[in-house]
Design an enzyme around this catalytic site. Structure first.
Site, mmCIF file in Angstrom:
data_model
loop_
_atom_site.group_PDB
_atom_site.id
_atom_site.type_symbol
_atom_site.label_atom_id
_atom_site.label_comp_id
_atom_site.label_asym_id
_atom_site.label_seq_id
_atom_site.Cartn_x
_atom_site.Cartn_y
_atom_site.Cartn_z
ATOM 1 N N LYS A 198 47.844 42.931 35.538
ATOM 2 C CA LYS A 198 48.244 42.383 36.842
ATOM 3 C C LYS A 198 49.604 41.702 36.733
ATOM 4 O O LYS A 198 50.482 41.903 37.570
ATOM 5 C CB LYS A 198 47.220 41.339 37.314
ATOM 6 N N GLN B 230 40.228 34.937 38.224
ATOM 7 C CA GLN B 230 39.555 36.100 37.641
ATOM 8 C C GLN B 230 38.056 35.825 37.451
ATOM 9 O O GLN B 230 37.679 34.822 36.851
ATOM 10 C CB GLN B 230 40.217 36.437 36.295
ATOM 11 N N ASP C 292 42.389 37.882 47.036
ATOM 12 C CA ASP C 292 41.195 38.693 46.757
ATOM 13 C C ASP C 292 40.359 38.891 48.023
ATOM 14 O O ASP C 292 39.483 39.756 48.054
ATOM 15 C CB ASP C 292 40.313 37.978 45.708
#
Ligand code: NDP
Length: 298
Positions: A54, A98, A121
């Site tokens: 990422k 995460q 997200d």
């Protein structure tokens, strides 16, 4: 009949190029550089690889990348303090914590502490609610990536019958909402669904997000359907040597490719779309926070 192979890798590369162009324009015209912060707690090897990837792609798109690595012993309070600091940092437009988190930390509490405007997200309850009620939202990356691939195959989805297998908050439910918003007739199937093959056989669009290797068989598929395989399953591959493994999806690709109109491979289908959509979300978030319209082509 042999299905078209949906090349998610190529589509994702195109999307990343469009993101990079939008970022360059924002810098040139508005002196705005989108920034994405990724927080990793603990040392899960799969998460570490994902976070590294990422960060690399964020920088390649011309964005600022901020990484916060915290030990596995981090308390919820300490993590919430980091989230609070990122919420208040004007250089940070997107925050991703995460998952999974160590067990002493409530994922729900952490996700809901992220400023919804920075929740790239799309897991915050406000964004889930906005998506469900048709308001402007941050949309979860994996289902958004699936939708882009489906629309690329079919164009207008209005009136199509869609079956989503899986009802998780991160894939199945938002996928169903996105397809509903495109005026599909949507069925969400799950572990209690009766006669799943018969349900799936109705579908013009099938999205499998289950986590069961090769579950969806060729005779479940309506001829010509578009099949999107979200599953990532590692199975033994004795043909590659003792102890070797390989990654397969939830769809029995060899069988389904004989019946479907188009199908995503694993790997190389949905997987590459997820990070590309994350970069897209961070860029869109930066624009919205600056009071600018969403960039064109994203
Ligand atoms: P979850 O485990 O949270 O959800 C799985 C869903 O599948 C549940 O709703 C479950 O039903 C349903 N299910 C389980 N068994 C069956 C069955 N026999 N028949 C029908 N439905 C069943 O998984 P996620 O949604 O997080 O992920 C799904 C898959 O996608 C995983 O393989 C994951 O690795 C992958 N994934 C891939 C991503 C990517 O970037 N490509 C991103 C995210 C996930 P119930 O609710 O009744 O238990």
């Amino acid at each position: 009949m042999t299905a078209r192979v949906i090349d998610g890798k190529a589509f994702a590369a195109g999307l990343r190029e469009r993101v990079a162009a939008a970022v360059a324009k924002l810098k040139a015209e508005h002196d705005l550089q989108p920034g994405l912060a990724v927080v990793l707690v603990g040392e899960d090897p799969a998460s570490e690889i994902y976070v590294r990837s990422k960060a690399k792609q964020t920088v390649e798109a011309g964005m600022n990348s901020f990484e916060h690595k915290l030990p596995a012993t981090t308390t919820q309070e300490e993590l919430l303090a980091v989230v609070d600091q990122l919420n208040n940092d004007p250089k940070v437009h997107g925050i991703l914590v995460q998952l999974p988190l160590p067990k002493q930390i409530s994922e729900e509490a952490v996700i809901n502490a992220i400023d919804p405007a920075k929740d790239v997200d799309g897991f915050h309850v406000i964004n889930a609610g906005r998506l469900a009620t048709g308001q402007s939202a941050m949309v979860p990356c994996t289902p958004f990536g699936c939708l882009l691939l489906i629309k690329d195959q079919l164009g207008d989805l209005s009136g199509k019958t869609a079956v989503v297998i899986g009802r998780s908050n991160i894939v199945g439910k938002p996928m169903a909402q996105l397809l509903l918003a495109e005026s599909c007739t949507v069925t969400v199937a799950h572990s209690r669904t009766k006669d799943l093959p018969a349900v799936v056989r109705q579908a013009d669009i099938v999205v499998a997000a289950v986590g069961r290797p090769l579950m969806v068989k060729g005779d479940w598929i309506k001829p010509g359907a578009v099949v999107v395989d979200v599953g990532i399953n590692r199975i033994p591959a004795p043909e590659k040597g003792e102890g070797a493994t390989r990654v397969v999806g939830d769809v029995d690709y060899a069988e389904v490719a004989e019946v479907a109109g188009a199908v995503t491979p694993v790997p190389g289908g949905v997987g590459p779309m997820t990070i590309a959509c994350l970069l897209r979300n961070a860029t869109v978030a930066a624009c919205r926070q600056a009071g600018l319209p969403d960039p064109e082509g994203l």
